[in-house]
Design an enzyme around this catalytic site. Structure first.
Site, PDB file in Angstrom:
ATOM      1  N   ASP A  61      -0.581  31.854  -3.957  1.00 40.31           N
ATOM      2  CA  ASP A  61       0.906  31.464  -3.479  1.00 40.31           C
ATOM      3  C   ASP A  61       0.864  30.063  -2.916  1.00 40.31           C
ATOM      4  OD1 ASP A  61       3.799  32.045  -2.800  1.00 40.31           O
ATOM      5  OD2 ASP A  61       3.323  33.402  -1.159  1.00 40.31           O
ATOM      6  N   LEU A  62       0.927  29.009  -3.629  1.00 43.36           N
ATOM      7  CA  LEU A  62       1.041  27.807  -3.126  1.00 43.36           C
ATOM      8  C   LEU A  62       2.333  27.112  -3.256  1.00 43.36           C
ATOM      9  CD1 LEU A  62      -2.369  26.384  -4.264  1.00 43.36           C
ATOM     10  CD2 LEU A  62      -1.777  27.493  -1.920  1.00 43.36           C
ATOM     11  N   PHE A  64       4.422  25.571  -5.711  1.00 45.43           N
ATOM     12  CA  PHE A  64       4.428  24.300  -5.959  1.00 45.43           C
ATOM     13  C   PHE A  64       5.793  23.872  -6.088  1.00 45.43           C
ATOM     14  CE2 PHE A  64       0.784  25.302  -8.752  1.00 45.43           C
ATOM     15  CZ  PHE A  64      -0.313  24.930  -7.905  1.00 45.43           C
ATOM     16  N   HIS A  65       6.366  22.716  -5.708  1.00 47.97           N
ATOM     17  CA  HIS A  65       7.668  21.957  -5.550  1.00 47.97           C
ATOM     18  C   HIS A  65       7.446  20.493  -5.335  1.00 47.97           C
ATOM     19  CE1 HIS A  65      12.041  22.272  -3.405  1.00 47.97           C
ATOM     20  NE2 HIS A  65      11.929  21.649  -4.664  1.00 47.97           N
ATOM     21  N   ASP A  66       7.622  19.910  -6.915  1.00 53.19           N
ATOM     22  CA  ASP A  66       7.330  18.194  -6.804  1.00 53.19           C
ATOM     23  C   ASP A  66       8.025  17.876  -7.925  1.00 53.19           C
ATOM     24  OD1 ASP A  66       6.153  15.793  -6.594  1.00 53.19           O
ATOM     25  OD2 ASP A  66       4.723  16.630  -5.364  1.00 53.19           O
ATOM     26  N   PRO A  68       8.562  17.282 -11.900  1.00 53.68           N
ATOM     27  CA  PRO A  68       8.074  18.089 -13.173  1.00 53.68           C
ATOM     28  C   PRO A  68       6.829  17.794 -13.496  1.00 53.68           C
ATOM     29  CG  PRO A  68      10.538  17.666 -13.185  1.00 53.68           C
ATOM     30  CD  PRO A  68       9.987  16.675 -12.150  1.00 53.68           C
ATOM     31  N   THR A  70       4.195  16.402 -12.190  1.00 56.28           N
ATOM     32  CA  THR A  70       3.107  17.081 -10.992  1.00 56.28           C
ATOM     33  C   THR A  70       3.125  18.317 -11.148  1.00 56.28           C
ATOM     34  OG1 THR A  70       3.404  15.104  -9.533  1.00 56.28           O
ATOM     35  CG2 THR A  70       2.388  16.732  -8.767  1.00 56.28           C
ATOM     36  N   THR A 120      12.100  35.010   2.387  1.00 55.42           N
ATOM     37  CA  THR A 120      12.466  36.300   3.256  1.00 55.42           C
ATOM     38  C   THR A 120      12.805  36.066   4.582  1.00 55.42           C
ATOM     39  OG1 THR A 120      10.310  36.702   3.098  1.00 55.42           O
ATOM     40  CG2 THR A 120      11.701  37.678   1.573  1.00 55.42           C
ATOM     41  N   ARG A 182       8.111  46.573   4.737  1.00 52.99           N
ATOM     42  CA  ARG A 182       7.579  46.986   6.213  1.00 52.99           C
ATOM     43  C   ARG A 182       7.622  48.535   6.098  1.00 52.99           C
ATOM     44  NH1 ARG A 182       5.532  42.818   6.046  1.00 52.99           N
ATOM     45  NH2 ARG A 182       5.708  41.191   7.565  1.00 52.99           N
ATOM     46  N   GLN A 191       9.951  38.645   9.139  1.00 49.62           N
ATOM     47  CA  GLN A 191      10.974  38.747   7.927  1.00 49.62           C
ATOM     48  C   GLN A 191      12.475  39.318   8.503  1.00 49.62           C
ATOM     49  OE1 GLN A 191       9.711  37.882   5.369  1.00 49.62           O
ATOM     50  NE2 GLN A 191       7.324  38.307   5.247  1.00 49.62           N
ATOM     51  N   GLY A 211       1.422  42.402   4.132  1.00 45.64           N
ATOM     52  CA  GLY A 211       0.181  41.614   4.960  1.00 45.64           C
ATOM     53  C   GLY A 211      -0.270  42.326   6.092  1.00 45.64           C
ATOM     54  N   ARG A 212       0.246  42.044   6.989  1.00 44.46           N
ATOM     55  CA  ARG A 212       0.151  42.607   8.399  1.00 44.46           C
ATOM     56  C   ARG A 212      -0.325  43.920   8.609  1.00 44.46           C
ATOM     57  NH1 ARG A 212       3.441  37.777  10.988  1.00 44.46           N
ATOM     58  NH2 ARG A 212       4.522  38.025   8.957  1.00 44.46           N
TER      59      ARG A 212
END
Length: 243
Positions: A61-62, A64-66, A68, A70, A120, A182, A191, A211-212
């Site tokens: 889950d990185l 990507f937003h750059d 096209p 890249t 979220t 949750r 959230q 997660g938590r």
């Protein structure tokens, strides 16, 4: 898929040691592990490879937003490395989303490409007053989901509150990965748009990211099992509602 296979445990920790400890504790009670920016930027891709070598699929889950080109090349790289899922931002536009899909498919592994709609943590007030986008959150989420589907993206990441309108707009085969989940026995943290695991699965979520409530629990395995039981209840509800 069984309820367990739909649970993605978020490894939102700093170190490889912390992450592997969680994987060992709850690996029998979930379907995938999410490696995000926090862990990836500290431990590198090696932790993802180690988790996969242990036999567990990874959702990278990185976001990507750059430009096209890249994003397309980044998608090709992570796909060749064998991740099961990865994320791009839907707000990057149709060309960027298409390049992400092309990059993913060029590897031969064909991972699930997920477009992030509206985070979220973003409330109605934040969307309108701070980001400057008019109209309801739901409208923007559905618009991004349609854009992603038209670009060939496998699915989206979206709040549980938007599952039903996305299903109506994009159909039952479109993948919806849902954070902002949750259980009633856990706090809401940061959230803004949340549901319980049973509610989110009953509404039509394909996968839940948790997660938590698991990773911060005194007994991580017991917490994961408890959430899977709630998810199974949601699947039963969903099946009953479709009759």
């Amino acid at each position: 898929m069984q309820a367990k296979d739909r649970l993605i445990v978020a490894l939102d920790v700093d170190t490889r040691e912390e992450a592997i400890e969680i994987v060992r504790a709850v690996g029998d009670y979930c379907g995938l592990f999410k490696v995000g920016m926090q862990l990836h930027n500290n431990a590198g891709f090696s932790v993802t490879e180690e988790i996969m070598a242990m036999g567990y699929p990874v959702f990278l889950d990185l976001k990507f937003h750059d430009i096209p080109n890249t994003v397309g090349k980044a998608a090709s790289v992570v796909s060749r490395r064998g991740v099961k899922m990865f994320t791009v931002h839907a707000s990057g536009g149709a060309d960027m989303l298409c390049k992400a899909v092309q990059g993913a498919n060029s590897s031969g592994n064909s991972p699930v490409v997920l477009a992030v709609t509206v985070l979220t943590s973003v409330s109605q007030q934040v969307l309108n007053d701070e980001i400057g986008l008019a109209g309801p959150v739901e409208d923007h989420v559905v618009r991004f989901a349609r854009l992603a589907q038209q670009a060939g993206v496998t699915g989206v990441v979206a709040s549980p509150r938007e599952i039903e309108p996305i299903r109506q707009a994009c159909g039952n085969d479109f993948v919806i990965v849902t954070p902002g989940v949750r259980p009633v026995w856990a706090g809401g943290d940061d959230q803004a748009r949340v549901m319980t695991p049973a509610e989110a699965i009953a509404a039509g979520a394909s996968y839940l990211v948790v997660g938590r409530p698991i990773t911060a629990a005194p007994d991580q395995a017991a917490a994961a099992q408890r959430i899977v039981e709630e998810m199974a209840e949601g699947l039963a509800r969903r099946s009953h509602n479709r009759r």
